[in-house]
Design a protein around this motif. Structure first.
Motif, short mmCIF file in Angstrom:
data_model
loop_
_atom_site.label_atom_id
_atom_site.label_comp_id
_atom_site.label_asym_id
_atom_site.label_seq_id
_atom_site.Cartn_x
_atom_site.Cartn_y
_atom_site.Cartn_z
N LEU A 17 66.26 36.62 -8.75
CA LEU A 17 67.02 35.44 -8.39
C LEU A 17 66.20 34.51 -7.48
O LEU A 17 65.20 34.92 -6.88
CB LEU A 17 68.32 35.83 -7.68
CG LEU A 17 69.27 36.74 -8.45
CD1 LEU A 17 70.57 36.91 -7.68
CD2 LEU A 17 69.54 36.20 -9.85
N PRO A 116 80.30 30.43 -14.61
CA PRO A 116 78.88 30.53 -14.97
C PRO A 116 78.02 29.39 -14.45
O PRO A 116 76.93 29.64 -13.91
CB PRO A 116 78.92 30.54 -16.51
CG PRO A 116 80.27 31.03 -16.86
CD PRO A 116 81.19 30.53 -15.78
N GLU A 117 78.47 28.14 -14.61
CA GLU A 117 77.59 27.01 -14.30
C GLU A 117 77.16 26.98 -12.84
O GLU A 117 75.95 26.96 -12.54
CB GLU A 117 78.26 25.70 -14.72
CG GLU A 117 77.36 24.47 -14.59
CD GLU A 117 77.28 23.93 -13.17
OE1 GLU A 117 76.18 23.49 -12.77
OE2 GLU A 117 78.31 23.98 -12.47
N SER A 119 77.37 29.37 -10.62
CA SER A 119 76.73 30.63 -10.28
C SER A 119 75.27 30.64 -10.73
O SER A 119 74.37 30.99 -9.95
CB SER A 119 77.48 31.79 -10.93
OG SER A 119 76.83 33.01 -10.67
N ASP A 120 75.04 30.26 -11.96
CA ASP A 120 73.68 30.26 -12.50
C ASP A 120 72.80 29.24 -11.80
O ASP A 120 71.60 29.46 -11.57
CB ASP A 120 73.70 30.01 -14.00
CG ASP A 120 74.39 31.13 -14.77
OD1 ASP A 120 74.62 32.21 -14.18
OD2 ASP A 120 74.72 30.92 -15.95
N ARG A 121 73.39 28.10 -11.45
CA ARG A 121 72.61 27.07 -10.73
C ARG A 121 72.21 27.56 -9.35
O ARG A 121 71.06 27.37 -8.92
CB ARG A 121 73.45 25.79 -10.63
CG ARG A 121 72.82 24.69 -9.78
CD ARG A 121 73.56 23.39 -9.95
NE ARG A 121 75.01 23.54 -9.84
CZ ARG A 121 75.66 23.59 -8.68
NH1 ARG A 121 75.00 23.50 -7.53
NH2 ARG A 121 76.98 23.71 -8.67
N LEU A 125 68.89 31.12 -12.20
CA LEU A 125 68.72 31.57 -13.59
C LEU A 125 70.05 32.06 -14.12
O LEU A 125 70.94 32.41 -13.33
CB LEU A 125 67.67 32.67 -13.70
CG LEU A 125 68.07 34.12 -13.40
CD1 LEU A 125 66.99 35.07 -13.86
CD2 LEU A 125 68.37 34.33 -11.94
N PRO A 126 70.23 32.12 -15.46
CA PRO A 126 71.49 32.62 -16.02
C PRO A 126 71.71 34.08 -15.62
O PRO A 126 70.90 34.95 -15.94
CB PRO A 126 71.28 32.47 -17.53
CG PRO A 126 70.22 31.42 -17.66
CD PRO A 126 69.33 31.59 -16.49
N SER A 127 72.80 34.35 -14.95
CA SER A 127 73.03 35.71 -14.46
C SER A 127 74.51 36.05 -14.33
O SER A 127 74.86 37.22 -14.14
CB SER A 127 72.36 35.90 -13.10
OG SER A 127 72.81 34.93 -12.16
N PHE A 128 75.40 35.07 -14.40
CA PHE A 128 76.82 35.27 -14.12
C PHE A 128 77.43 36.36 -15.00
O PHE A 128 78.06 37.30 -14.51
CB PHE A 128 77.57 33.95 -14.29
CG PHE A 128 79.06 34.06 -14.06
CD1 PHE A 128 79.56 34.12 -12.77
CD2 PHE A 128 79.95 34.10 -15.13
CE1 PHE A 128 80.93 34.22 -12.54
CE2 PHE A 128 81.32 34.18 -14.91
CZ PHE A 128 81.81 34.24 -13.61
#
Length: 358
Positions: A17, A116-117, A119-121, A125-128
């Motif tokens: 992260l 998701p949006e 959280s990932d921001r 990186l995409p992780s939610f």
């Protein structure tokens, strides 16, 4: 002398992260020479002999250590209660089952937001969805689950939805902890510090959630230091109950103490008992004799122990001064200025580098 009951073992600063509120050191490349498995085994045994009961395995991301299962098994054999503090990225079914068999007692997963949006921001990186899948796996394998949510200006207004998510995942405990401003979080403080009105709304939501979830989920809420009249007793007091060992073997009274101009104490040079009892790092601010006024004559001096030494040093350049978070501190205006500016337009957030240099 007090004996520690908790050891925070920061196994590595390597992490997938890039959270802009991370409190780990900025110069992560300086911590590449990580303790080997054998060295950590010795540290755990010495910690047990010193009185430690709880072992918190953290980082960075502790799942990046290939020997994590071995260290959990060693801790279990020593009789330590083990808590994995993780982003959960890398917690596959196989790895989870290995950790369960090794004796891991508890899992704490970090969550950045409820969708998701954002959280990932915030994570970089995409992780939610991977985090949610890991949380469900933790519950399936029968572990107690704690969710940890670091609160700041970008997510505190959605605290009600974060609580709904925790309830949906069946969390046993949720820690809603406002950002501590060290490391990258300090660099991003002006973009992270919530306003007084945001905090007021959040506290109303938390009070209602505690009533509604009583007996089902423990809700911990930690105010930001900047908005309290008196400072918190950092780590229960300097060198009283907790110690931290960071990846290169330095031993600290709290995770941020590497910033202080004090002689280093390292497990590669001294045993843990000597460090706890005799090192300048641990003796410097232990007790109350070191205190200046107004702490020295304050009837709270053995309640908050003068507040956070790292915060005092960061804000004033002098680690022995009263924590400016205290309204009695002669430097309290520094904190008031930051709070008064918390309603300004948001500056951009800086994300951490992609990985620890090797």
């Amino acid at each position: 002398m007090d004996r520690p009951f908790g050891l925070l073992a920061e196994l590595t600063y390597d992490c997938p992260l890039r959270c802009s509120y991370c409190s780990n050191p900025l110069d992560l490349g300086a911590y590449r020479d990580e303790l080997a498995t054998g060295e950590w085994r010795r540290v755990l045994a010495e910690a047990r002999d010193l009185g430690v009961l709880h072992l918190h395995l953290s980082g960075g991301e502790p799942l990046r250590r290939r020997d994590l299962v071995d260290l959990v098994r060693e801790a279990r054999d020593l009789g330590l209660y083990t808590n994995l503090i993780t982003s959960a990225l890398g917690l596959s079914l196989r790895r989870a089952e290995e950790l369960r068999a090794a004796g891991l007692d508890h899992v704490q997963i970090s969550v950045q937001a409820d969708r998701p949006e954002p959280s990932d921001r915030l994570a970089g990186l995409p992780s939610f969805h991977r985090k949610l899948a890991a949380a469900r796996l933790v519950k399936k394998l029968g572990w107690p689950l704690t969710l940890n949510v670091v609160l700041h200006r970008h997510n505190i207004d959605r605290i009600d939805r974060v609580l709904d998510l925790a309830e949906e995942l069946g969390a046993d405990r949720i820690e809603l902890a406002n950002t501590q401003y060290y490391g990258w979080a300090w660099r991003n403080r002006d973009a992270l510090l919530p306003s007084a009105s945001q905090l007021e709304r959040a506290e109303t939501v938390v009070r209602a959630a505690r009533r509604r979830l009583k007996g089902r989920m423990e809700v911990i809420y930690v105010l930001p230091d900047y908005y309290t009249r008196y400072p918190k007793p950092c780590m229960g007091g300097w060198g009283r109950r907790q110690l931290t060992v960071i990846p290169n073997g330095d031993v600290l009274p709290c995770p941020a103490a590497h910033t202080l101009p004090l002689p280093r104490a390292n497990v590669r040079e001294h045993g843990l008992a000597w460090i706890w009892e005799r090192s300048p790092m641990f003796r410097r601010f232990r007790g109350t004799d070191w205190m200046p006024e107004p702490c020295r004559s304050c009837d709270r001096r053995e309640l908050d122990f003068g507040g956070c030494r790292c915060q005092a040093y960061q804000l004033t350049g002098d680690a022995s001064r009263t924590d400016p978070a205290c309204h009695l501190s002669p430097d309290h205006a520094i904190v008031e200025d930051a709070v008064n500016n918390a309603d300004r337009p948001l500056p951009p957030l800086e994300l951490l580098p992609r990985e620890v240099p090797r």
